[in-house]
Design a protein around this motif. Sequence first.
Motif, short mmCIF file in Angstrom:
data_model
loop_
_atom_site.label_atom_id
_atom_site.label_comp_id
_atom_site.label_asym_id
_atom_site.label_seq_id
_atom_site.Cartn_x
_atom_site.Cartn_y
_atom_site.Cartn_z
N SER A 21 44.76 38.49 34.25
CA SER A 21 44.16 38.38 32.92
C SER A 21 42.64 38.46 32.91
N SER A 22 41.97 37.67 33.75
CA SER A 22 40.51 37.67 33.68
C SER A 22 39.91 38.92 34.29
N ALA A 23 40.61 39.57 35.22
CA ALA A 23 40.12 40.86 35.72
C ALA A 23 40.21 41.91 34.62
N ASN A 77 40.45 42.15 44.01
CA ASN A 77 41.79 42.53 43.58
C ASN A 77 42.50 41.37 42.89
N THR A 78 43.21 41.68 41.81
CA THR A 78 43.96 40.66 41.08
C THR A 78 45.24 41.27 40.53
N PHE A 79 46.38 40.63 40.82
CA PHE A 79 47.67 41.15 40.40
C PHE A 79 48.47 40.06 39.69
N ALA A 104 44.86 44.83 38.56
CA ALA A 104 43.49 45.09 38.09
C ALA A 104 42.53 44.88 39.25
N CYS A 105 41.52 45.71 39.29
CA CYS A 105 40.52 45.65 40.38
C CYS A 105 39.15 45.92 39.78
#
Length: 417
Positions: free
Chosen positions: A167-169, A399-401, A408-409
Amino acid sequence: MQLKRVVVTGLGALTPIGNNIQEYWDALISGKSGAAPITYYDTEKHKTKFACEVKNFNIEEFIDRKEARRMDKFAQYAIVAGEQAIADAGISDSNVNKQRVGVIWGAGIGGLETFQEEVLSYASGDGTPRFNPFFIPKMIADIAPAHISMRNGFMGPNYTTVSACASSANAMIDAFNYIRLGMCDVIVSGGSEAAVTIAGMGGFNSMQALSTRNDSPETASRPFDANRDGFVLGEGAGALVFEEYEHAKARGAKIYCEVGGGGMSSDAYHLTAPHPEGIGVIAVMENTLRDAGMKPEDVDHINTHGTSTPLGDVAELKAISHVFGDHAKTININSTKSMTGHLLGAAGAIEAIASILAMKHGIVPPTINHSTVDENIDPSLNLTLNVPQKREIKVAMSNTFGFGGHNACVLFKKIEE
């Protein structure tokens, strides 16, 4: 159309290992674990009895008690981190046009504690629907950026992105795009979460997603270790001020770094499990590099999603090896979740901050709690195990999944005047 440059001019953090940027950074470099027995409720009947709670925090030091009671903790956390970032950026009535300042925030769940309390209260009554008039405005995920906007008079875009742990990415990528397209001068972005509750812990336990290492909470979050058994739930908030480069220069703002690019993708595979070959992760990193106009060999550091789950860690590292080839062996890879736990919708924000600070100070925080090599992980990768490592960082990726296959990256780079 000539895209505008976007820079980061302010940072704020409220985390399980530090309640401001300096505390957070000092804890990251010292390899401090934020995991400890839960203090919010009786855990006797729970499978997992620990989490990464925010510590030594009193909202009344920041917000009037009456006002604070009308907010869920996730919104309180957002306000504190947001105000830190705004102050750090030096934003004032005299140096910005508030109609061109927005707030784009991330929250994976929102007011879970409020929802839990109201439903339990109703269930324990006689069936009469008596609910707090602030129930809905406390619970809804969009309320955190609304509070930041109202407190500061920011009249630009104002909304919340919801994509589970990405979400925040996603919020930061939206902020980046609004500014580089010339639609805003400044956007406060980031994310917050406060899911260390009976419902939150119970729900993740039922999915077998959480570590149950109750005998040693501080070592439970162990990304890339062969004996990892799930993530450790965390809470808190991270905030970043994104700003158009010329606007920041004109008002003499301090600049941490430039936002180089952002990418998104979907696994299109499973509700909760990553694709075993990391296909979606490969796509999101390639999309990010393409957006930034960079080559794989330009990247010096990757702060991974690295949740300490058996499947996720392996899939992500496979994807990194695929995208970066031999250069992957020269990148400093880490997972700061080994210290903070997993902040869900706020994870992307606090990890982006960690990447930016690593670039600023020339030190990569460690992946702590690693003791046993996983034979499924390439031993030639530098996972920055247990101790911080000094190196010059010109380009860093975060990296954020999220559950649902959301990837999202965000890429940050040293500013070139």
